[in-house]
Design a protein around this motif. Structure first.
Motif, PDB file in Angstrom:
ATOM      1  N   THR A 187       0.819  -1.226   0.000  1.00  0.00           N
ATOM      2  CA  THR A 187       0.000   0.000   0.000  1.00  0.00           C
ATOM      3  C   THR A 187       0.844   1.263   0.000  1.00  0.00           C
ATOM      4  N   SER A 188       2.116   1.186   0.413  1.00  0.00           N
ATOM      5  CA  SER A 188       2.986   2.377   0.572  1.00  0.00           C
ATOM      6  C   SER A 188       2.346   3.408   1.487  1.00  0.00           C
ATOM      7  N   SER A 189       1.610   2.954   2.463  1.00  0.00           N
ATOM      8  CA  SER A 189       0.981   3.898   3.393  1.00  0.00           C
ATOM      9  C   SER A 189       0.986   3.332   4.810  1.00  0.00           C
ATOM     10  N   SER A 190       1.727   4.008   5.700  1.00  0.00           N
ATOM     11  CA  SER A 190       1.747   3.556   7.103  1.00  0.00           C
ATOM     12  C   SER A 190       0.365   3.709   7.724  1.00  0.00           C
ATOM     13  N   SER A 191      -0.358   4.751   7.310  1.00  0.00           N
ATOM     14  CA  SER A 191      -1.685   4.981   7.906  1.00  0.00           C
ATOM     15  C   SER A 191      -2.654   3.889   7.492  1.00  0.00           C
ATOM     16  N   ASN A 195       7.173   8.139  13.569  1.00  0.00           N
ATOM     17  CA  ASN A 195       8.407   7.351  13.489  1.00  0.00           C
ATOM     18  C   ASN A 195       8.586   6.756  12.094  1.00  0.00           C
ATOM     19  N   MET A 196       9.485   7.324  11.311  1.00  0.00           N
ATOM     20  CA  MET A 196       9.644   6.845   9.931  1.00  0.00           C
ATOM     21  C   MET A 196      11.127   6.680   9.601  1.00  0.00           C
ATOM     22  N   ASP A 197      11.667   5.531   9.932  1.00  0.00           N
ATOM     23  CA  ASP A 197      13.091   5.275   9.674  1.00  0.00           C
ATOM     24  C   ASP A 197      13.386   5.258   8.174  1.00  0.00           C
ATOM     25  N   GLY A 198      12.523   4.572   7.426  1.00  0.00           N
ATOM     26  CA  GLY A 198      12.747   4.443   5.984  1.00  0.00           C
ATOM     27  C   GLY A 198      12.716   5.802   5.296  1.00  0.00           C
ATOM     28  N   THR A 199      11.766   6.629   5.699  1.00  0.00           N
ATOM     29  CA  THR A 199      11.640   7.958   5.101  1.00  0.00           C
ATOM     30  C   THR A 199      12.845   8.826   5.469  1.00  0.00           C
ATOM     31  N   ALA A 200      13.255   8.760   6.735  1.00  0.00           N
ATOM     32  CA  ALA A 200      14.389   9.573   7.186  1.00  0.00           C
ATOM     33  C   ALA A 200      15.649   9.202   6.396  1.00  0.00           C
ATOM     34  N   PRO A 226       3.167  12.759   6.658  1.00  0.00           N
ATOM     35  CA  PRO A 226       2.055  11.877   7.020  1.00  0.00           C
ATOM     36  C   PRO A 226       2.255  10.494   6.417  1.00  0.00           C
ATOM     37  N   GLY A 227       1.582   9.477   6.955  1.00  0.00           N
ATOM     38  CA  GLY A 227       1.811   8.107   6.486  1.00  0.00           C
ATOM     39  C   GLY A 227       1.050   7.761   5.229  1.00  0.00           C
ATOM     40  N   ILE A 228       1.237   8.548   4.175  1.00  0.00           N
ATOM     41  CA  ILE A 228       0.544   8.271   2.915  1.00  0.00           C
ATOM     42  C   ILE A 228       1.571   8.130   1.782  1.00  0.00           C
ATOM     43  N   PRO A 229       1.186   7.545   0.646  1.00  0.00           N
ATOM     44  CA  PRO A 229       2.175   7.329  -0.414  1.00  0.00           C
ATOM     45  C   PRO A 229       2.867   8.622  -0.854  1.00  0.00           C
ATOM     46  N   SER A 230       4.170   8.536  -0.996  1.00  0.00           N
ATOM     47  CA  SER A 230       5.017   9.642  -1.487  1.00  0.00           C
ATOM     48  C   SER A 230       5.026  10.894  -0.617  1.00  0.00           C
ATOM     49  N   ALA A 231       4.570  10.786   0.622  1.00  0.00           N
ATOM     50  CA  ALA A 231       4.575  11.962   1.499  1.00  0.00           C
ATOM     51  C   ALA A 231       6.011  12.459   1.718  1.00  0.00           C
ATOM     52  N   GLY A 232       6.947  11.512   1.772  1.00  0.00           N
ATOM     53  CA  GLY A 232       8.342  11.875   2.001  1.00  0.00           C
ATOM     54  C   GLY A 232       8.890  12.788   0.913  1.00  0.00           C
ATOM     55  N   MET A 233       8.384  12.630  -0.306  1.00  0.00           N
ATOM     56  CA  MET A 233       8.858  13.474  -1.407  1.00  0.00           C
ATOM     57  C   MET A 233       8.470  14.930  -1.185  1.00  0.00           C
ATOM     58  N   LEU A 279      10.319   3.041  -4.728  1.00  0.00           N
ATOM     59  CA  LEU A 279      11.139   3.193  -3.515  1.00  0.00           C
ATOM     60  C   LEU A 279      10.273   3.282  -2.256  1.00  0.00           C
ATOM     61  N   ASP A 280       9.059   3.809  -2.446  1.00  0.00           N
ATOM     62  CA  ASP A 280       8.159   3.989  -1.304  1.00  0.00           C
ATOM     63  C   ASP A 280       7.753   2.647  -0.681  1.00  0.00           C
ATOM     64  N   THR A 281       7.770   1.578  -1.487  1.00  0.00           N
ATOM     65  CA  THR A 281       7.344   0.271  -0.964  1.00  0.00           C
ATOM     66  C   THR A 281       8.211  -0.140   0.233  1.00  0.00           C
ATOM     67  N   LEU A 282       9.536  -0.191  -0.009  1.00  0.00           N
ATOM     68  CA  LEU A 282      10.430  -0.695   1.030  1.00  0.00           C
ATOM     69  C   LEU A 282      10.550   0.293   2.194  1.00  0.00           C
ATOM     70  N   ARG A 283      10.531   1.619   1.873  1.00  0.00           N
ATOM     71  CA  ARG A 283      10.696   2.531   3.008  1.00  0.00           C
ATOM     72  C   ARG A 283       9.453   2.531   3.897  1.00  0.00           C
ATOM     73  N   THR A 284       8.262   2.307   3.307  1.00  0.00           N
ATOM     74  CA  THR A 284       7.061   2.220   4.149  1.00  0.00           C
ATOM     75  C   THR A 284       7.105   0.943   4.986  1.00  0.00           C
ATOM     76  N   LEU A 285       7.583  -0.139   4.382  1.00  0.00           N
ATOM     77  CA  LEU A 285       7.721  -1.399   5.138  1.00  0.00           C
ATOM     78  C   LEU A 285       8.599  -1.165   6.370  1.00  0.00           C
ATOM     79  N   VAL A 286       9.746  -0.472   6.156  1.00  0.00           N
ATOM     80  CA  VAL A 286      10.671  -0.235   7.268  1.00  0.00           C
ATOM     81  C   VAL A 286      10.060   0.747   8.282  1.00  0.00           C
ATOM     82  N   ASN A 287       9.296   1.728   7.786  1.00  0.00           N
ATOM     83  CA  ASN A 287       8.608   2.641   8.716  1.00  0.00           C
ATOM     84  C   ASN A 287       7.705   1.866   9.668  1.00  0.00           C
ATOM     85  N   VAL A 288       6.922   0.947   9.087  1.00  0.00           N
ATOM     86  CA  VAL A 288       5.964   0.172   9.881  1.00  0.00           C
ATOM     87  C   VAL A 288       6.697  -0.816  10.799  1.00  0.00           C
TER      88      VAL A 288
HETATM   89  N1  ASP Z   1       4.768   6.311   2.302  1.00  0.00           N
HETATM   90  C1  ASP Z   1       5.449   6.505   3.544  1.00  0.00           C
HETATM   91  C2  ASP Z   1       4.605   5.984   4.687  1.00  0.00           C
HETATM   92  O1  ASP Z   1       3.400   5.935   4.586  1.00  0.00           O
HETATM   93  C3  ASP Z   1       5.811   7.949   3.790  1.00  0.00           C
HETATM   94  C4  ASP Z   1       6.825   8.394   2.766  1.00  0.00           C
HETATM   95  O2  ASP Z   1       6.437   8.800   1.669  1.00  0.00           O
HETATM   96  O3  ASP Z   1       8.019   8.300   3.028  1.00  0.00           O
HETATM   97  O4  ASP Z   1       5.126   5.612   5.704  1.00  0.00           O
END
Ligand code: ASP
Length: 414
Positions: free
Chosen positions: A271-275, A307-312, A350-357, A384-393
């Protein structure tokens, strides 16, 4: 033979990837691809809609109930401190990894900006400096709770629920009925989450098929080194560093953790979304990882937005990539600024797709890099958002186990 939900989800993810590869081999004009993608789009969006539907009542009740119960047991301040300490230190480690890898491999060096001429020309970036960002962030914390609930503004809901939880405890016996009511709503929403999860193997299959089929391979190839550095470092953080921290702090085996966290990890990946993943994360933490309901109810929803390790990690690595691309050398002081702003940007995303961008604009501007350059990264961001969201969660679940251990809460059930 009955296959467990956990295995069904895994099979769904595998089949989704295979189907996506098939679609991209057949080509976008093929009838099978077109019909397949149409059906995948329908199933995938219904799955995400269902998760989002249950998200708001779940976040509100889990935080309010969690905080009320923790305060009753005098644990709240220790849980607060442990949670925030873990969030900040794990994000700091992630950023250091991102900076280290980008300095070592220097992605973007030698690439010509002309390659991206088109993307840069058709992009208008919104300017956002650090001061404005912090002001905006603080301003978004306290808003009318009904507006927050209606707009699914998770951070504002978390804050209001904290107040409600504390007020319930301060009111003592007076609000006993309210607490019981909130507890029952929480139980009920978790039941609905369990139903939604029955659809998750199919939902994940559909989302991954779409994702793979829609990748632009030529573009990926031109940015291959950057993609490899980001994915490799994120993988290292998610599959070596975080499990190692978990093992050192709690003695829990990495394989045990990954197996039991799998439902949430794969949902985050698809989903690429932590929320959107939050209902699944909460369920995994409580039911599979055996985190105390009150601790999970507090740490997981807060972590999903903060808390977003992947995004950071990504924000730091991408800033250095853009510096290399534009021929700018960032000295140590400037890299420290990247460190600090990447942390703020990840907390604020926010925990939504591509928010980090979006929040990355702030990191770039803080060191004088052109914000327009994120146009180069946008087309590959979904991947890229797939794996970083996985790591965030994953970080949220690891955090809940560590907080439980260091505050020594015995397990309780709702
Ligand atoms: N998609 C990420 C998340 O929901 C946020 C981001 O874009 O880095 O955790």
């Amino acid at each position: 033979m009955k296959i467990s939900l956990n295995s069904q989800i895994f099979l769904g993810a595998l089949l989704g990837i295979l189907l996506g590869l098939l679609f991209s081999n057949l080509g976008a004009d093929n009838r099978i691809t077109q019909n397949g993608l149409y059906v995948s789009e329908l199933i995938g969006s219904v799955f995400i809609d269902l998760l989002k539907m249950i998200l708001v009542p779940l976040v509100f009740t889990s935080i309010a109930v969690g905080v009320a119960n923790l305060r009753v047991h005098q644990q709240m301040h220790r849980v607060w401190i442990a949670t925030l300490l873990f969030f900040v230190s794990s994000m700091a480690i992630a950023i250091l990894l991102g900076l280290g890898a980008a300095n070592l491999f220097e992605p973007g060096k030698g690439l010509s900006l002309d390659l991206f001429h088109n993307a840069l020309q058709h992009f208008e970036s919104k300017q956002m400096d650090v001061h404005e960002f912090i002001r905006h962030f603080l301003h978004s914390l306290f808003i009318n709770p009904f507006a927050a609930l209606a707009q699914s503004n998770i951070l504002a809901i978390v804050i209001f629920a904290l107040f409600v939880g504390i007020a319930i405890v301060v009111g003592g016996n007076r609000y006993r009925n309210l607490l019981v009511l909130l507890q029952e709503i929480l139980e009920l929403t978790l039941k609905i989450v369990a139903w939604i999860m029955r659809l998750s193997p199919l939902g994940i299959l559909a989302l991954l098929a779409q994702l793979i089929a829609n990748q632009n391979l030529a573009l990926l190839a031109s940015l291959a080194k950057f993609v490899a550095v980001v994915l490799g470092t994120t993988f290292l953080h998610g599959f070596i560093v975080l499990p190692l921290i978990l093992f050192i702090m709690t003695g829990k085996q990495p394989l045990w953790f990954l197996r039991n966290a799998r439902e949430a990890l794969l949902t985050a990946f698809a989903t690429s979304s932590s929320s959107a993943t939050l209902p699944v994360t909460l369920r995994c933490a409580q039911q599979r990882l055996h985190v105390n309901t009150d601790i999970a109810g507090f740490v997981i929803p807060l972590g999903a937005t903060v808390n977003m390790d992947g995004t950071a990690l990504y924000e730091a690595a991408a800033a250095l990539f853009i510096a290399n691309l534009t021929g700018v050398e960032l000295d140590l002081t400037q890299q420290l600024i990247v460190f600090a702003t990447a942390m703020i940007a990840a907390i604020g995303a926010p925990g939504i797709p591509s928010a980090g961008m979006v929040t990355m604009v702030m990191v770039l501007q803080a060191v004088g890099l052109p914000a327009e350059a994120i146009a180069i990264l946008l087309p590959i961001d979904r991947l890229l958002d797939t794996l970083r969201t996985l790591v965030n969660v994953e970080g949220d679940m690891v955090g809940s186990l560590i907080v439980q251990k260091v505050t020594q809460q015995p397990r309780s059930t709702v």
